[in-house]
Scaffold this motif. Structure first.
Motif, PDB file in Angstrom:
ATOM      1  N   VAL A 150      -6.528  -1.861  -1.504  1.00 64.23           N
ATOM      2  CA  VAL A 150      -5.376  -1.530  -2.283  1.00 64.23           C
ATOM      3  C   VAL A 150      -5.168  -2.203  -3.551  1.00 64.23           C
ATOM      4  CG1 VAL A 150      -4.186  -0.792   0.026  1.00 64.23           C
ATOM      5  CG2 VAL A 150      -3.758  -3.112  -0.862  1.00 64.23           C
ATOM      6  N   VAL A 151      -5.743  -3.455  -3.640  1.00 64.61           N
ATOM      7  CA  VAL A 151      -5.411  -3.987  -4.897  1.00 64.61           C
ATOM      8  C   VAL A 151      -6.718  -4.122  -5.729  1.00 64.61           C
ATOM      9  CG1 VAL A 151      -5.225  -6.476  -5.833  1.00 64.61           C
ATOM     10  CG2 VAL A 151      -4.154  -5.992  -3.734  1.00 64.61           C
ATOM     11  N   SER A 152      -6.207  -3.927  -7.185  1.00 65.11           N
ATOM     12  CA  SER A 152      -7.328  -3.419  -8.092  1.00 65.11           C
ATOM     13  C   SER A 152      -8.276  -4.674  -8.188  1.00 65.11           C
ATOM     14  CB  SER A 152      -6.563  -3.310  -9.539  1.00 65.11           C
ATOM     15  OG  SER A 152      -5.998  -4.509 -10.120  1.00 65.11           O
ATOM     16  N   ASN A 153      -9.441  -4.279  -8.796  1.00 65.67           N
ATOM     17  CA  ASN A 153     -10.453  -5.242  -9.123  1.00 65.67           C
ATOM     18  C   ASN A 153     -10.066  -6.286 -10.222  1.00 65.67           C
ATOM     19  OD1 ASN A 153     -13.368  -5.972 -10.328  1.00 65.67           O
ATOM     20  ND2 ASN A 153     -13.365  -5.904  -8.203  1.00 65.67           N
ATOM     21  N   ASP A 154      -9.464  -6.078 -11.208  1.00 71.33           N
ATOM     22  CA  ASP A 154      -9.021  -6.965 -11.990  1.00 71.33           C
ATOM     23  C   ASP A 154      -8.227  -8.086 -11.507  1.00 71.33           C
ATOM     24  OD1 ASP A 154     -10.253  -5.715 -14.060  1.00 71.33           O
ATOM     25  OD2 ASP A 154      -8.749  -4.275 -14.688  1.00 71.33           O
ATOM     26  N   VAL A 155      -6.973  -7.370 -10.698  1.00 74.13           N
ATOM     27  CA  VAL A 155      -6.368  -8.778  -9.925  1.00 74.13           C
ATOM     28  C   VAL A 155      -7.333  -9.685  -9.297  1.00 74.13           C
ATOM     29  CG1 VAL A 155      -4.244  -8.899  -8.357  1.00 74.13           C
ATOM     30  CG2 VAL A 155      -4.392  -7.150 -10.160  1.00 74.13           C
ATOM     31  N   LEU A 156      -8.057  -9.232  -8.510  1.00 78.52           N
ATOM     32  CA  LEU A 156      -8.925 -10.306  -7.657  1.00 78.52           C
ATOM     33  C   LEU A 156      -9.644 -11.003  -8.401  1.00 78.52           C
ATOM     34  CD1 LEU A 156     -10.315  -7.427  -4.927  1.00 78.52           C
ATOM     35  CD2 LEU A 156      -8.135  -8.837  -4.965  1.00 78.52           C
ATOM     36  N   ILE A 157     -10.288 -10.688  -9.700  1.00 78.04           N
ATOM     37  CA  ILE A 157     -10.935 -11.391 -10.557  1.00 78.04           C
ATOM     38  C   ILE A 157      -9.990 -12.534 -11.213  1.00 78.04           C
ATOM     39  CG2 ILE A 157     -12.279 -11.346 -12.562  1.00 78.04           C
ATOM     40  CD1 ILE A 157     -13.767 -10.330 -10.395  1.00 78.04           C
ATOM     41  N   TYR A 158      -8.945 -12.107 -11.632  1.00 74.71           N
ATOM     42  CA  TYR A 158      -8.067 -13.113 -12.269  1.00 74.71           C
ATOM     43  C   TYR A 158      -7.066 -13.759 -11.702  1.00 74.71           C
ATOM     44  CZ  TYR A 158     -10.108 -10.972 -16.659  1.00 74.71           C
ATOM     45  OH  TYR A 158     -10.939 -10.419 -17.573  1.00 74.71           O
ATOM     46  N   ASN A 159      -6.651 -13.668 -10.418  1.00 76.09           N
ATOM     47  CA  ASN A 159      -5.680 -14.041  -9.580  1.00 76.09           C
ATOM     48  C   ASN A 159      -6.505 -14.797  -8.526  1.00 76.09           C
ATOM     49  OD1 ASN A 159      -3.611 -14.779  -8.085  1.00 76.09           O
ATOM     50  ND2 ASN A 159      -2.193 -13.294  -8.624  1.00 76.09           N
ATOM     51  N   LYS A 160      -6.707 -15.976  -8.582  1.00 78.67           N
ATOM     52  CA  LYS A 160      -7.352 -16.731  -7.385  1.00 78.67           C
ATOM     53  C   LYS A 160      -6.559 -16.831  -6.044  1.00 78.67           C
ATOM     54  CE  LYS A 160     -10.546 -17.714 -10.262  1.00 78.67           C
ATOM     55  NZ  LYS A 160     -11.718 -16.918 -10.281  1.00 78.67           N
TER      56      LYS A 160
ATOM     57  N   THR B  13      -1.202 -14.753  -2.151  1.00 77.86           N
ATOM     58  CA  THR B  13       0.170 -15.089  -1.954  1.00 77.86           C
ATOM     59  C   THR B  13       1.183 -13.999  -2.760  1.00 77.86           C
ATOM     60  OG1 THR B  13      -0.011 -16.334  -4.399  1.00 77.86           O
ATOM     61  CG2 THR B  13      -0.336 -17.427  -2.117  1.00 77.86           C
ATOM     62  N   THR B  14       0.573 -13.218  -3.705  1.00 79.86           N
ATOM     63  CA  THR B  14       1.297 -12.197  -4.486  1.00 79.86           C
ATOM     64  C   THR B  14       1.696 -10.941  -3.594  1.00 79.86           C
ATOM     65  OG1 THR B  14      -0.908 -10.980  -5.283  1.00 79.86           O
ATOM     66  CG2 THR B  14      -0.208 -12.794  -6.427  1.00 79.86           C
ATOM     67  N   VAL B  15       1.107 -10.891  -2.624  1.00 80.17           N
ATOM     68  CA  VAL B  15       1.450  -9.544  -1.849  1.00 80.17           C
ATOM     69  C   VAL B  15       2.383 -10.141  -0.510  1.00 80.17           C
ATOM     70  CG1 VAL B  15      -0.243  -8.008  -2.539  1.00 80.17           C
ATOM     71  CG2 VAL B  15      -0.717  -9.352  -0.496  1.00 80.17           C
ATOM     72  N   ALA B  16       2.630 -11.479  -0.418  1.00 74.47           N
ATOM     73  CA  ALA B  16       3.036 -11.904   0.955  1.00 74.47           C
ATOM     74  C   ALA B  16       4.520 -11.530   0.994  1.00 74.47           C
ATOM     75  CB  ALA B  16       3.019 -13.431   1.232  1.00 74.47           C
TER      76      ALA B  16
ATOM     77  N   GLU C  99       0.568  -0.677 -11.529  1.00 75.72           N
ATOM     78  CA  GLU C  99      -0.570  -0.742 -12.070  1.00 75.72           C
ATOM     79  C   GLU C  99      -1.717  -1.347 -11.058  1.00 75.72           C
ATOM     80  OE1 GLU C  99       1.976  -1.333 -13.334  1.00 75.72           O
ATOM     81  OE2 GLU C  99       2.459   0.467 -14.683  1.00 75.72           O
ATOM     82  N   ASP C 100      -1.303  -2.426 -10.491  1.00 77.83           N
ATOM     83  CA  ASP C 100      -2.115  -3.303  -9.742  1.00 77.83           C
ATOM     84  C   ASP C 100      -2.450  -2.661  -8.339  1.00 77.83           C
ATOM     85  OD1 ASP C 100      -1.901  -5.319 -11.725  1.00 77.83           O
ATOM     86  OD2 ASP C 100      -0.223  -6.173 -10.882  1.00 77.83           O
ATOM     87  N   ARG C 101      -1.906  -1.536  -8.157  1.00 74.18           N
ATOM     88  CA  ARG C 101      -2.455  -0.861  -6.982  1.00 74.18           C
ATOM     89  C   ARG C 101      -3.369   0.195  -7.221  1.00 74.18           C
ATOM     90  NH1 ARG C 101       2.160   1.290  -6.164  1.00 74.18           N
ATOM     91  NH2 ARG C 101       3.172  -0.467  -4.791  1.00 74.18           N
TER      92      ARG C 101
ATOM     93  N   ALA D 255       0.777  -1.331  -0.114  1.00 75.34           N
ATOM     94  CA  ALA D 255       0.088  -0.119  -0.071  1.00 75.34           C
ATOM     95  C   ALA D 255       0.823   1.200   0.103  1.00 75.34           C
ATOM     96  CB  ALA D 255      -0.952   0.083   1.060  1.00 75.34           C
ATOM     97  N   PHE D 256       2.051   1.296   0.559  1.00 77.44           N
ATOM     98  CA  PHE D 256       2.795   2.461   0.785  1.00 77.44           C
ATOM     99  C   PHE D 256       3.850   2.367  -0.270  1.00 77.44           C
ATOM    100  CE2 PHE D 256       1.473   2.193   4.966  1.00 77.44           C
ATOM    101  CZ  PHE D 256       0.955   3.644   5.385  1.00 77.44           C
ATOM    102  N   GLY D 257       3.815   1.448  -1.138  1.00 73.30           N
ATOM    103  CA  GLY D 257       4.530   1.281  -2.584  1.00 73.30           C
ATOM    104  C   GLY D 257       6.027   0.806  -2.009  1.00 73.30           C
ATOM    105  N   ILE D 258       6.321   0.294  -0.775  1.00 75.04           N
ATOM    106  CA  ILE D 258       7.649  -0.096  -0.454  1.00 75.04           C
ATOM    107  C   ILE D 258       7.934  -1.692  -1.092  1.00 75.04           C
ATOM    108  CG2 ILE D 258       9.065  -0.496   1.442  1.00 75.04           C
ATOM    109  CD1 ILE D 258       7.466   1.269   3.232  1.00 75.04           C
TER     110      ILE D 258
END
Length: 273
Positions: free
Chosen positions: A226-236, A240-243, A146-148, A135-138
């Protein structure tokens, strides 16, 4: 419904003696042996089938990865063989291992549950830390700038699933989430192992509901903010992508969570020693 069930369970457990048998003992002594026997059979079938559902979730998490071209060597051939193996085969293997753990005694169930709990705790911590840093871009993990997208999921936006083409509805999504709230009987299932079940069951069950509710709401709010709607739709497996620091830790938490839930289901469905 989970909270009301837990309050009813706590009221019954705190006003009597709870012996081995868990929910069946409570139901049969409260509603009678006839009703208790009928509901006990359904409870046994439900927990047994629930274990298979949890194991399938663990297997789907394990095999969910990008497929690459296989190299023409022993390692590539082995990878090809593993990828071509149906998920049901992996599920049967895991179910057999779980059944063996339950059959040798509750001590091993407790030891395995402690390991799973520690792994899940680290996984949740990595997801919360990773989401905050994202969320803070770190830290970006497997995502990009683009996914933020802040507040992109503030309003309902039901879209067709990219794989099945089915557009989900609210109650369909509730049905998917509902099994996550059915672990409240984990302590009751092992009532024979508790020193003071009439005290431990109410405290443990209600506390578990409070802690898990906070964790569920916190993770949903953080990811959705903080995550875009497209990412939530296409990434099940978006968690794990932000861990942080690695997606492997989050994947381990998902797998051990599913296997731990299956272990508790099998332990609850097994006859008391």
């Amino acid at each position: 419904s989970t909270l009301l069930t837990s309050l009813s369970l706590s009221a019954i457990a705190s006003n009597g003696t709870i012996l081995s048998g868990g929910p069946y003992y409570i139901i049969s002594r409260t509603l009678g042996v006839e009703i208790g026997g009928a509901l006990g059979l359904l409870f046994y079938l439900g927990t047994t089938l629930g274990a298979s559902m949890h194991v399938m979730g663990a297997v789907e998490t394990l095999v969910h990865r990008k497929k690459h071209a296989y190299q023409n060597n022993a390692s590539g051939n082995l990878q090809l063989l593993l990828d071509s193996c149906p998920n049901q085969v992996y599920s049967l293997i895991i179910m057999f291992v779980i059944a063996r753990i339950v059959s040798v005694g509750s001590k091993h169930v407790t030891n395995a549950a402690n390991f799973f709990l520690a792994t899940v705790g680290l996984s949740i911590l990595s997801i919360i830390v990773g989401t905050t840093l994202f969320a803070f871009g770190i830290y970006e993990g497997s995502l990009s700038d683009e996914d933020r997208a802040f507040n992109d999921n503030l309003h309902p936006n039901y879209r067709a699933d990219p794989k099945t083409g089915v557009t989900p509805a609210f109650w369909g999504l509730v049905a998917i989430f509902y099994p996550a709230t059915t672990g409240i009987l984990a302590g009751t299932n092992r009532s024979a192992k508790l020193k003071t079940p009439n005290r431990s069951i109410p405290i443990g069950t209600i506390s578990a509901i409070g802690v898990t509710t906070v964790l569920y709401l916190a993770q949903v709010w953080m990811i959705g903010s903080v995550v875009s709607n497209d990412v939530l739709i296409y990434n099940k497996l978006v968690l794990t992508t932000v861990a942080f620091p690695s997606r492997i830790l989050a994947k381990m938490g998902m797998v051990t969570s599913c296997i731990g839930a299956a272990l508790q289901c099998m332990a609850g469905g097994a006859p008391p020693p």
